[in-house]
Design an enzyme around this catalytic site. Structure first.
Site, PDB file in Angstrom:
ATOM      1  N   ARG A 263       0.848  -1.199   0.000  1.00  0.00           N
ATOM      2  CA  ARG A 263       0.000   0.000   0.000  1.00  0.00           C
ATOM      3  C   ARG A 263       0.881   1.245   0.000  1.00  0.00           C
ATOM      4  NH1 ARG A 263      -4.909  -1.767   2.857  1.00  0.00           N
ATOM      5  NH2 ARG A 263      -5.235  -3.909   2.117  1.00  0.00           N
ATOM      6  N   ARG A 278       0.199   0.885  10.163  1.00  0.00           N
ATOM      7  CA  ARG A 278       0.013   1.416   8.809  1.00  0.00           C
ATOM      8  C   ARG A 278       1.328   1.308   8.046  1.00  0.00           C
ATOM      9  NH1 ARG A 278      -4.382   4.132   7.278  1.00  0.00           N
ATOM     10  NH2 ARG A 278      -4.904   4.546   9.449  1.00  0.00           N
ATOM     11  N   GLU A 350      -8.684  -1.170  13.976  1.00  0.00           N
ATOM     12  CA  GLU A 350      -9.127  -2.144  12.967  1.00  0.00           C
ATOM     13  C   GLU A 350      -8.093  -3.243  12.747  1.00  0.00           C
ATOM     14  OE1 GLU A 350      -9.679  -2.522   8.179  1.00  0.00           O
ATOM     15  OE2 GLU A 350      -9.807  -0.519   9.037  1.00  0.00           O
ATOM     16  N   SER A 353     -11.615  -6.344   8.131  1.00  0.00           N
ATOM     17  CA  SER A 353     -12.764  -5.727   7.493  1.00  0.00           C
ATOM     18  C   SER A 353     -13.404  -6.786   6.608  1.00  0.00           C
ATOM     19  CB  SER A 353     -12.308  -4.518   6.655  1.00  0.00           C
ATOM     20  OG  SER A 353     -13.406  -3.753   6.241  1.00  0.00           O
ATOM     21  N   ARG A 391      -0.853  -6.432  12.525  1.00  0.00           N
ATOM     22  CA  ARG A 391      -1.698  -5.832  13.566  1.00  0.00           C
ATOM     23  C   ARG A 391      -2.013  -6.857  14.661  1.00  0.00           C
ATOM     24  NH1 ARG A 391      -5.703  -1.302  10.827  1.00  0.00           N
ATOM     25  NH2 ARG A 391      -4.072  -0.296   9.582  1.00  0.00           N
TER      26      ARG A 391
END
Length: 426
Positions: A263, A278, A350, A353, A391
């Site tokens: 990303r 992130r 988070e 998802s 995470r």
């Protein structure tokens, strides 16, 4: 991609639904006007082609009867030129319709809370009570650096910010986490896959990343062809059946895969600049489903439970929220976010998802199935993180930290760690 027929037949409903996703009514009016023009051009063109065919037959008859057909031939040439001009105009109008359609988000499901941002999302449930520490809990990056299992500084030297080296027990913990996840999903009927990490533009279009989100990915060229490093294994997994018609008896189909995710994190400057939350590159175990339309929302509940069960097994507190319409992803009709408790931040973050994309991706990628009556229909596609591995490691380090700086290994991971029960500073 949305079905123009649904918009055409339910204009106000479509406007209301898409307004909750930030789409202006003027965009719907424009695509409807263009669609009306396109259909009028099709009718006109078909009528002219019908006339041309009739004229061709009349010319053939005249020639057989040795009659003069000069006028009919001249008229047919004029019709041919008009048809060519109309076909060109039709292609131009269709391109304009498609340009708008591929940039419109999915219709949100009625059960999703309506609102422009995350503040309108709805908490569905909580699991477990966060641990109360009798010492000040450290952030996972501090724990990892003190234990010598995470090295952000050298990663920044080698690659830049938002990269990390996992070392020793840290690398083994990452591996233990994703192997545990894959094994758990296999028990739930998911077929494990190892996918390509580079995909073509058609694949990125099929799952909805292109053309809207080109700035969020890393691209390269392979033998002159543009390729993209996958932002998630959802892309190669979903495109596995692109341009195919499945036997409806096969459905539902479950896939799972571990892959790196790449990303660019465009627009995230200043957010989560430290730690594993992130990253530009991280591992993720993905779940993807192909279902019949009437089964998809039940399968979403099952998929979310599959992700939750990983956290329950690891005894990590979490809650589940339904995303507001304005906060859900471009392709999603309904999304559950699972957020894990991070003690150092004193909040939930988070970690998964899970989304039902209905037929939105299937229409773009032309993934269909043949039902028992022989009819061909679009499948529904679902995807979810099961889980984001980095995470999960961050949550383990923070929730299982001890006052002496060590970290206890969650019991289900001990076999994957070769019997290690605790990570201690060397």
């Amino acid at each position: 991609m949305l079905d123009i027929k649904v918009i055409r037949e339910n204009v106000q409903w479509a406007k209301d639904k898409l307004a909750s996703r930030g789409v202006q009514a003027a965009e719907i009016d424009e695509v409807i006007a263009l669609d009306e023009k396109r259909r009028a051009l099709i009718v006109k063109t078909e009528e002219l082609k019908k006339n041309r065919n009739a004229a061709s037959e009349a010319i053939a008859v005249a020639k057989r009867n040795k009659e003069d057909a000069t006028e009919q031939i001249a008229a047919m040439k004029n019709v041919g030129a008009e048809i060519k001009a109309l076909d060109s105009e039709l292609a131009e109008v269709k391109a304009k319709v498609d340009y708008i359609l591929v940039r419109l988000p999915n219709f949100p499901d009625d059960s999703a809370p309506v609102g422009p941002d995350e503040s309108f999302s709805r908490e569905e449930r909580k699991w477990s009570t966060p641990r109360e520490f009798d010492f000040e809990p450290l952030a996972h990056w501090d724990i990892g650096e003190k234990l010598g299992i995470l090295d952000f500084e050298r990663a920044a030297k080698v690659s830049g910010s938002r990269f990390v080296y996992y070392k020793g027990a840290g690398a083994r913990l990452e591996r233990a986490v994703y192997n545990f996840m894959l094994d758990q999903h296999a028990k739930e009927g998911y077929e494990e896959m190892i996918t390509p990490y580079l995909v073509n533009g058609e694949s990125m279009f099929g799952t909805g990343q292109f053309p809207k989100f080109t700035e969020d990915v890393y691209t390269m060229t392979n033998e002159g062809e543009p390729m993209t490093l996958i932002p998630t294994a959802e892309v190669p997994l979903t495109n596995f059946y692109r341009d195919e018609i499945l036997d409806g008896a096969q459905l539902p189909i479950y896939f799972t895969a571990l892959s790196p995710a790449f990303r660019s994190e465009a627009g995230s400057a200043g957010r989560d600049t430290r730690g594993l939350i992130r990253m530009h590159q991280f591992n993720k175990v993905e779940m993807v489903k192909f279902t019949k339309p009437e089964e998809s929302f039940n399968e979403l509940e099952k998929m979310t439970a599959d992700a939750e069960n990983i956290l329950k097994a690891l005894n990590l507190p979490y809650h589940v929220i339904t995303l507001a319409t304005g906060d859900a992803s471009f392709t999603s009709a309904k999304t559950y976010d699972i957020e894990v408790w991070l003690p150092a931040q004193n909040t939930y973050r988070e970690i998964s998802s899970c989304s039902d994309c209905t037929d939105f991706q299937a229409r773009r990628a032309q993934i269909r199935y043949r039902d028992e009556d022989g009819h061909v229909n679009l499948v529904h596609t679902l995807n979810g993180s099961g889980l984001a591995v980095g995470r999960t490691v961050a949550a383990i380090l923070e929730n299982y930290q001890n006052e002496d700086g060590s970290v206890t290994i969650p019991e289900p991971l001990v076999p994957y760690m070769g019997g290690m029960t605790k990570i201690e500073a060397k």
